[in-house]
Design an enzyme around this catalytic site. Structure first.
Site, PDB file in Angstrom:
ATOM      1  N   ASP A 116       0.717  -1.302   0.069  1.00 27.15           N
ATOM      2  CA  ASP A 116      -0.011   0.109  -0.062  1.00 27.15           C
ATOM      3  C   ASP A 116       0.863   1.323   0.133  1.00 27.15           C
ATOM      4  O   ASP A 116       1.406   1.456   1.135  1.00 27.15           O
ATOM      5  CB  ASP A 116      -1.238  -0.130   1.235  1.00 27.15           C
ATOM      6  N   ASP A 322      -2.116   5.479  -5.661  1.00 28.86           N
ATOM      7  CA  ASP A 322      -2.268   4.556  -4.495  1.00 28.86           C
ATOM      8  C   ASP A 322      -2.431   3.197  -4.836  1.00 28.86           C
ATOM      9  O   ASP A 322      -3.323   2.526  -5.557  1.00 28.86           O
ATOM     10  CB  ASP A 322      -3.503   4.913  -3.610  1.00 28.86           C
TER      11      ASP A 322
END
Length: 515
Positions: A116, A322
């Protein structure tokens, strides 16, 4: 040009220090004067002395720049990855995120963690008060082995106290030397993790031919309580934050000298991928700068234009890049302009909204549907780099039909470029230069990091200046530890001789700025 200049110090008078003037002669490192001095020093012919204006001349200057800009020494010369390998894989049943296996502690315990770039903390389930079930066959495939970390189960585990500089929740500490607590909430609805910070060994290995194993101490979260998506949908065995804050593993590895401050991730069309720490990318990659907010740094980029099929949508916006978000989210007006332009060029029948599907623009994929007529999508980034989106749609199997949807979700306020826009590329998160690089890439290939050639090439064509310039490197921060490698060159020996004399009569600090 200052990075191409050698300083030769000529001392006019050293009888006494006070009131004397020092003169500095400056010569280009490949000037005729330096060439004559070099000939006198070695007493023989010079090998590989480049002809001014030749390709070898420019490539040697560029290599010299790279040495200066990379003068912080690292424990390992090339990229690092996890001890179990650099492979990542997308798991549809776990939120369509990319996962990899990491090994923590002594003896090593393996965890299947989601990767992430939208968050910073690395955490794993630990001493659980509320964690995802590790043995529920209805939630996870039997192929997944989910672990729970134990502080007492690892002989190398250390307590992180509230006095540690990375402890940001000192207000919730019971005392200076008590365990440092943490709590992180995520964008996903009611999704969070909380617990205490722990210091232990992360097992890595080099990506060269030797594949040397490396033990790096990192600080991570002992996740005692998870909520929301972490309990049943995504990252049940931990989340590997790759953000820009000091607590992230890339920040720790760079700060401790294990690697250069950069990493890359590759996203294959088949869901396979790669991750490499210390990868700086290649010279032929596209690039765009990050918009860094000093108070809360993130991988935020600027999109200047969107092209949908034959239509150019002039709607600029900034967005978080992201890898921890499955799909792409856009706020109005960008969302409306993109989706309406897409719809105007689609020939298939649009389906009415379905509350089970998060996408608004979905179409019937009938047996005679021609997917080649689906509009293409590309983004023009700040700086002019083009990002062609290979997977702008998602195909969903309904009860008796197939449908395809524009895989962009309408957002209230946040713009997020998710994983579905990253497919088919290797992305380089160069934190040192504050740029995002990308290149079309087959994640099964092994590509060496590009370097300018050191040997002369059979060409006399002079490359353009932009090809050999130092680029837009950020100045080194004052709190970074830098070390200059000793050079056994003629220039350094001259410098050292005069330095011994100059230090005896130190009047003021001399700053030599090497860009």
């Amino acid at each position: 040009m200052s990075s191409f200049i050698i300083f030769f110090l000529t001392l006019l008078s050293i009888r006494q220090c006070s009131g004397r003037v020092f003169t500095f002669e400056m010569h280009h490192r490949f000037s005729e004067t330096v060439k004559k001095w070099s000939l006198q020093k070695i007493g023989g012919p010079l090998h590989n002395w480049p002809v001014k204006g030749s390709l070898q001349y420019y490539t040697q200057l560029a290599n010299h720049d790279k040495l200066l800009h990379g003068r912080k020494l690292y424990k390992f010369g090339g990229p690092l990855t996890f001890s179990d390998g650099n492979s990542t894989f997308r798991i549809s049943s776990l939120g369509f995120l990319h996962y990899t296996t990491v090994t923590l502690g002594t003896p090593g315990m393996k965890f299947l963690v989601a990767l992430d770039t939208g968050s910073d903390l690395f955490w794993v389930p630990c001493e659980c008060g509320k964690c995802a079930s590790t043995d529920d066959p209805t939630l996870y495939s039997s192929d997944f082995e989910l672990s729970i970390y134990s502080l007492n189960g690892s002989s190398t585990s250390k307590q992180v106290t509230c006095s540690n500089s990375l402890c940001t929740e000192r207000n919730n500490c019971l005392g200076t030397y008590s365990h440092c607590p943490y709590s992180v909430s995520y964008v996903s609805s009611e999704t969070s993790t909380s617990g205490i910070l722990v210091d232990d060994i992360l097992h890595l290995r080099t990506e060269d031919n030797e594949k040397k194993f490396v033990q790096a101490r990192v600080i991570f979260g002992c996740g005692q309580v998870q909520t929301g998506s972490f309990l049943d949908v995504a990252a049940p065995n931990g989340l590997f934050g790759l953000g820009l804050e000091k607590i992230s593993v890339p920040s720790i590895l760079s700060r401790e000298g294990f690697m250069s401050d950069s990493f890359s991730m590759c996203f294959g069309h088949d869901g396979a991928g790669r991750i490499s720490f210390g990868d700086k990318g290649s010279f032929d990659q596209e690039e765009t700068p990050f918009n860094i907010n000093p108070l809360h740094p993130t991988y935020n980029i600027s999109v200047d234009q969107i092209r949908v099929g034959t239509t150019l949508v002039d709607s600029g916006f900034t967005a978080l890049f992201d890898t921890g978000t499955s799909f792409t989210y856009l706020a109005d007006l960008s969302y409306t302009k993109l989706s309406e332009s897409f719809h105007s060029q689609v020939r298939d029948k649009r389906l009415p909204p379905d509350p089970r599907i998060p996408f608004e623009y979905c179409y019937d994929m009938s047996p005679d549907a021609n997917t080649s007529l689906i509009p293409s999508l590309s983004l023009t980034m700040k700086g002019g780099g083009q990002l062609v989106v290979y997977d702008p749609i998602i195909v969903i199997s309904m009860q008796s039909q197939l449908v395809y949807c524009l895989a962009v979700v309408k957002s209230q306020d946040l713009n997020i470029i998710g994983q579905n826009f990253m497919t088919g590329y290797r992305f380089v998160f160069d934190r040192e230069k504050a740029i995002l690089g990308w290149k079309k890439f087959d994640c099964y290939e092994i590509e060496k990091i590009d370097h300018f050639p050191s040997e002369a090439l059979n060409t006399t064509r002079v490359p353009p200046a932009v090809a050999v310039g130092p680029g837009n490197d950020d100045a080194e921060k004052s709190d970074e530890r830098t070390t200059n490698t000793p050079q056994s060159s003629f220039a350094s020996s001259v410098y050292q001789t005069f330095y011994l004399n100059l230090i005896k009569c130190y009047l003021a600090s001399l700053t030599m700025l090497l860009l």
